[in-house]
Motif scaffolding. Sequence first.
Motif: not given
Length: 198
Positions: A64-67, A78-79, A97-98, A103-105
């Motif tokens: 998971i890449n954050f910009f 996301l992948p 991972t997705i 679910k958590k964010r």
Amino acid sequence: MQINIHNAKFILSAVSEKQFPQDFLPEIVFVGRSNVGKSSLLNALLNRKNLAYVGQRPGKTQEINFFCIDEKIYFVDLPGYSFATMGKEKVQKISKTIDLYLKKRKNIALIVMLVDIRHKPTADDLTMFDYLMRSKLNFIVVPTKADKVPITKIPDYCEIIQKELNVPETVDIIPVSSDKKQNLHAIWQAIQETLQEE
Ligand SMILES: Nc1nc2c(ncn2[C@@H]2O[C@H](COP(=O)(O)OP(=O)(O)OP(=O)(O)O)[C@@H](O)[C@H]2O)c(=O)[nH]1
Ligand SMILES: [Mg+2]
């Protein structure tokens, strides 16, 4: 909220919750099958070529890449979920991972769900769409690679996607081409509207 896209930078790659950024800015999230064009759309929206890595082969993005954009919002790349040529183990790891992220964010502002304009949505697209419908998450459907079909046929392809996924009128369907930079302003408009609601 005014956002200066020239002030976009890669922050981190994460595979677990404890690695996610802790400043909880609003997050705009790109989801969809592998190879559908998530990383390309992210780059096109920011007018950058290689901020997010784009791959010829599916499975380019695996974390998971954050910009961070202008220190105000995050774009989250996301992948991709599933692809025929991906091994079973890899598919499972990526979908975990997705799931974890969705679910958590708590600070997800908008989900941009990408589907290939040329193809009927897959079973995995349906699963993702149904999950988003049941969740309280705010999302739009974005048919990608619109440059691959004749411009006059774009509404017909969007209608097929609308019918196959059973997209209600309350959910926007916004076709784009990242390659040809078509209709990107409409995505920015959806992002801006979401941020105003915050
Ligand atoms: N013609 C056309 N090709 C595109 C467009 N957007 C992406 N592509 C191509 O589609 C391929 C996959 O693009 P990516 O952006 O890496 O796709 P992704 O969804 O991030 O893929 P994963 O990281 O594997 O999940 C690349 O070869 C891109 O050049 C578009 O708007 N038009
Ligand atoms: Mg990618």
